[in-house]
Design an enzyme around this catalytic site. Structure first.
Site, PDB file in Angstrom:
ATOM      1  N   PRO A 126      -5.797  13.819 -11.858  1.00 56.33           N
ATOM      2  CA  PRO A 126      -3.960  13.362 -12.651  1.00 56.33           C
ATOM      3  C   PRO A 126      -2.970  12.942 -12.209  1.00 56.33           C
ATOM      4  CG  PRO A 126      -4.374  16.016 -13.091  1.00 56.33           C
ATOM      5  CD  PRO A 126      -5.573  15.018 -11.908  1.00 56.33           C
ATOM      6  N   GLY A 338     -13.810  -9.618 -41.242  1.00 62.64           N
ATOM      7  CA  GLY A 338     -12.656  -9.038 -42.149  1.00 62.64           C
ATOM      8  C   GLY A 338     -12.609  -8.008 -42.082  1.00 62.64           C
ATOM      9  N   GLY A 339     -13.019  -7.518 -43.377  1.00 61.83           N
ATOM     10  CA  GLY A 339     -12.609  -5.629 -43.746  1.00 61.83           C
ATOM     11  C   GLY A 339     -14.345  -5.149 -43.377  1.00 61.83           C
ATOM     12  N   GLU A 362     -12.450   2.161 -13.323  1.00 65.79           N
ATOM     13  CA  GLU A 362     -12.863   1.494 -11.788  1.00 65.79           C
ATOM     14  C   GLU A 362     -11.750   0.681 -11.550  1.00 65.79           C
ATOM     15  OE1 GLU A 362     -16.661   0.791 -10.740  1.00 65.79           O
ATOM     16  OE2 GLU A 362     -18.102   2.107 -12.511  1.00 65.79           O
TER      17      GLU A 362
HETATM   18  N1  COS Z   1     -12.733  -3.035   1.437  1.00 62.80           N
HETATM   19  C1  COS Z   1     -12.556  -2.300   2.400  1.00 62.80           C
HETATM   20  N2  COS Z   1     -11.363  -1.974   3.258  1.00 62.80           N
HETATM   21  C2  COS Z   1     -10.672  -2.344   2.647  1.00 62.80           C
HETATM   22  C3  COS Z   1     -10.985  -2.958   0.686  1.00 62.80           C
HETATM   23  C4  COS Z   1     -12.076  -2.836   0.446  1.00 62.80           C
HETATM   24  N3  COS Z   1     -12.660  -3.547  -0.120  1.00 62.80           N
HETATM   25  N4  COS Z   1      -9.818  -2.274   0.125  1.00 62.80           N
HETATM   26  C5  COS Z   1      -8.937  -1.760   1.083  1.00 62.80           C
HETATM   27  N5  COS Z   1      -9.527  -1.735   2.166  1.00 62.80           N
HETATM   28  C6  COS Z   1      -8.541  -1.328   3.741  1.00 62.80           C
HETATM   29  C7  COS Z   1      -7.102  -2.206   4.188  1.00 62.80           C
HETATM   30  O1  COS Z   1      -7.885  -2.800   5.001  1.00 62.80           O
HETATM   31  C8  COS Z   1      -6.481  -1.216   4.750  1.00 62.80           C
HETATM   32  O2  COS Z   1      -7.062  -1.011   5.621  1.00 62.80           O
HETATM   33  P1  COS Z   1      -6.510  -0.392   7.408  1.00 62.80           P
HETATM   34  O3  COS Z   1      -5.621   0.738   7.083  1.00 62.80           O
HETATM   35  O4  COS Z   1      -7.351   0.125   8.170  1.00 62.80           O
HETATM   36  O5  COS Z   1      -5.660  -1.742   7.195  1.00 62.80           O
HETATM   37  C9  COS Z   1      -6.959   0.363   3.853  1.00 62.80           C
HETATM   38  O6  COS Z   1      -8.401   0.460   2.806  1.00 62.80           O
HETATM   39  C10 COS Z   1      -5.629   0.194   3.023  1.00 62.80           C
HETATM   40  O7  COS Z   1      -5.495  -0.787   2.000  1.00 62.80           O
HETATM   41  P2  COS Z   1      -4.470  -1.564   1.261  1.00 62.80           P
HETATM   42  O8  COS Z   1      -3.245  -1.239   2.153  1.00 62.80           O
HETATM   43  O9  COS Z   1      -4.479  -2.567   0.779  1.00 62.80           O
HETATM   44  O10 COS Z   1      -4.162   0.111   0.445  1.00 62.80           O
HETATM   45  P3  COS Z   1      -3.069   0.293  -0.773  1.00 62.80           P
HETATM   46  O11 COS Z   1      -2.982   1.861  -0.575  1.00 62.80           O
HETATM   47  O12 COS Z   1      -1.693  -0.849  -0.802  1.00 62.80           O
HETATM   48  O13 COS Z   1      -4.362   0.423  -1.773  1.00 62.80           O
HETATM   49  C11 COS Z   1      -5.502  -0.402  -3.763  1.00 62.80           C
HETATM   50  C12 COS Z   1      -4.825  -1.264  -2.681  1.00 62.80           C
HETATM   51  C13 COS Z   1      -4.092  -0.800  -5.119  1.00 62.80           C
HETATM   52  C14 COS Z   1      -5.861  -2.204  -4.152  1.00 62.80           C
HETATM   53  C15 COS Z   1      -6.402   0.790  -3.976  1.00 62.80           C
HETATM   54  O14 COS Z   1      -5.661   1.747  -4.288  1.00 62.80           O
HETATM   55  C16 COS Z   1      -7.211   0.550  -5.480  1.00 62.80           C
HETATM   56  O15 COS Z   1      -8.031  -0.103  -5.515  1.00 62.80           O
HETATM   57  N6  COS Z   1      -6.580   0.918  -6.309  1.00 62.80           N
HETATM   58  C17 COS Z   1      -7.358   2.089  -7.069  1.00 62.80           C
HETATM   59  C18 COS Z   1      -7.889   3.026  -7.003  1.00 62.80           C
HETATM   60  C19 COS Z   1      -9.273   2.557  -8.712  1.00 62.80           C
HETATM   61  O16 COS Z   1      -9.615   1.801  -8.785  1.00 62.80           O
HETATM   62  N7  COS Z   1      -9.611   4.179  -9.265  1.00 62.80           N
HETATM   63  C20 COS Z   1     -10.170   4.277 -10.091  1.00 62.80           C
HETATM   64  C21 COS Z   1     -10.621   5.458 -10.123  1.00 62.80           C
HETATM   65  S1  COS Z   1     -11.642   5.469  -9.763  1.00 62.80           S
HETATM   66  S2  COS Z   1     -13.451   5.740 -10.879  1.00 62.80           S
END
Ligand code: COS
Length: 379
Positions: A126, A338-339, A362
């Site tokens: 959540p 359409g409809g 995702e």
């Molecule tokens: N592969 C390997 N490592 C990765 C990576 C990837 N594709 N993307 C990020 N990382 C690593 C970064 O290198 C970083 O590592 P260090 O802390 O060692 O430097 C760490 O992960 C954190 O990365 P970042 O600072 O970019 O993280 P953020 O908290 O800013 O978040 C996003 C990044 C927003 C991109 C991430 O939280 C995300 O993808 N969120 C969406 C999640 C999602 O898809 N949810 C849906 C539900 S799951 S079905």
């Protein structure tokens, strides 16, 4: 972009196509109405290997590459993207175990899938969706293992899964450095399925909460090291987003097929509507944009397979473009029809509802754009 599909892999893509046409599409509207996966169809999917696309050769699977998995999911999605989601969720759950699991864990999960079992990837909560690091489900270290407490939500396949790949926090204060993965059997005491979602689309796939209430798991259930879960989640989503892109392409292709067929059959002002330039323009845009999304989807698969530096960006771009395209194309398909397009007797309104989730699950398309912008600006 060069790629070859091995004859054995092509066989499975062709099989997916045949099953989509003969078994999935005829049941799609019914499953959409009832919100329940057809039992006989699930059995067909399992026995034809379509729920086991992620199983490597050394664990008794077909050892498919990501491009082949995407092509299979594209075909299944032409029949019903809810069904494609059910199959793809098994692959999504497999990646953390493939990337970080022990030999025993791989055997446990892949034997289960090979025998017709199902799996789910339980990250979302959540309070933790786009902010995947905010997982509050706790895994407290105790003698011989961990005790899990917390709730997961919006988990695809949860009600039918035999194995759960669960992200929980092992660190007192939480945070991404505490995220840890566990491979948990659905029958483990302390695990239960909560509320099942009544969804707008992809209704053939079951989505539900999973509740952990003082659930003890042995140390051997931990996948990889404590605190490595966030990195593995990112790697998993990077590998899996091109599959969502492929499902989106499949939806768009199905919508185009329906709209084009209708345009040849529907007459207005004494002519088939296919002969009207305004309809032709809509169809031209649908075809052009879908083809662009398809090429980017395959490119993202190749980038991932070749471990290219920009694979994460390609993965995000493919998911974002293909799902936005599926949304636009399905809305246009309804307009062409359409409809009749608005009627539940035809599948295009279902395609439109199904397409919407592709922009959300995702990782929302806003998150994909963040990933793309980060790489393009600072990468
Ligand atoms: N592969 C390997 N490592 C990765 C990576 C990837 N594709 N993307 C990020 N990382 C690593 C970064 O290198 C970083 O590592 P260090 O802390 O060692 O430097 C760490 O992960 C954190 O990365 P970042 O600072 O970019 O993280 P953020 O908290 O800013 O978040 C996003 C990044 C927003 C991109 C991430 O939280 C995300 O993808 N969120 C969406 C999640 C999602 O898809 N949810 C849906 C539900 S799951 S079905």
């Amino acid at each position: 972009m060069n790629f070859t599909i091995e004859p054995q892999q092509q066989e499975l893509i062709d099989l997916a196509k045949t099953i989509a046409v003969n078994e999935i599409a005829p049941r799609a509207l019914d499953m959409d109405k009832t919100g329940v996966m057809d039992e006989e169809l699930l059995h067909i999917l399992k026995s034809s290997g379509l729920t086991q696309t992620s199983v490597p050769k050394e664990y008794g699977g077909a050892g498919l590459d990501l491009l082949t998995v995407a092509l299979i999911m594209e075909e299944i999605a032409k029949g019903c993207s809810g069904v494609a989601t059910v199959c793809a969720a098994n692959a999504l759950a497999s990646y953390p175990v493939l990337f970080a699991g022990s030999d025993d864990q791989k055997k446990e999960l892949f034997d289960c899938l090979n025998q017709g079992g199902m799996a789910c990837f339980a990250l979302t909560e959540p309070g933790a969706g786009s902010d995947a690091g905010a997982v509050s489900c706790k895994a407290k270290k105790v003698e011989g293992g961990y005790i899990l407490n917390g709730t997961k939500c919006f988990i695809t396949n949860a009600p039918i899964a035999d194995k759960f790949v669960v992200f929980a926090n092992t660190k007192e204060g939480g945070g991404i450095r505490g995220l840890t993965i566990f491979l948990i059997d659905a029958k483990t005491p302390g695990v239960s399925i909560g509320k099942e979602e009544d969804k707008m689309g992809i209704r053939a796939s079951a989505t539900a909460e999973i509740i952990f209430d003082d659930c003890f798991v042995p140390e051997s259930a931990r996948v990889g090291k404590e605190g490595r879960g966030f990195l593995i989640a990112m790697q998993t989503l990077q590998a899996s987003r091109p599959v969502v892109a492929a499902i989106s392409v499949g939806i768009a292709e199905a919508a185009i097929e329906a709209a084009v067929a209708y345009s040849h059959q529907r007459k207005q002002f004494g002519a088939k509507i296919a002969s009207f330039e305004m309809v032709q323009q809509m169809i031209a845009d649908m075809v052009m944009k879908t083809e662009a999304a398809k090429v980017l989807t395959y490119r993202a698969c190749v980038a991932q397979m070749n471990k290219e530096k920009k694979a994460a960006m390609y993965s995000a771009m493919s998911k974002c473009l293909a799902s936005d395209t599926a949304m636009e194309v399905t809305i246009t398909a309804v307009q062409v029809m359409g409809g009749n397009g608005y009627s539940r007797e035809n599948p295009v309104e279902k395609y439109m509802r199904d397409a919407k989730i592709m922009q959300i699950y995702e990782g929302t398309n806003q998150i994909q754009r963040l990933v793309i912008a980060n790489e393009a600006t600072f990468g």
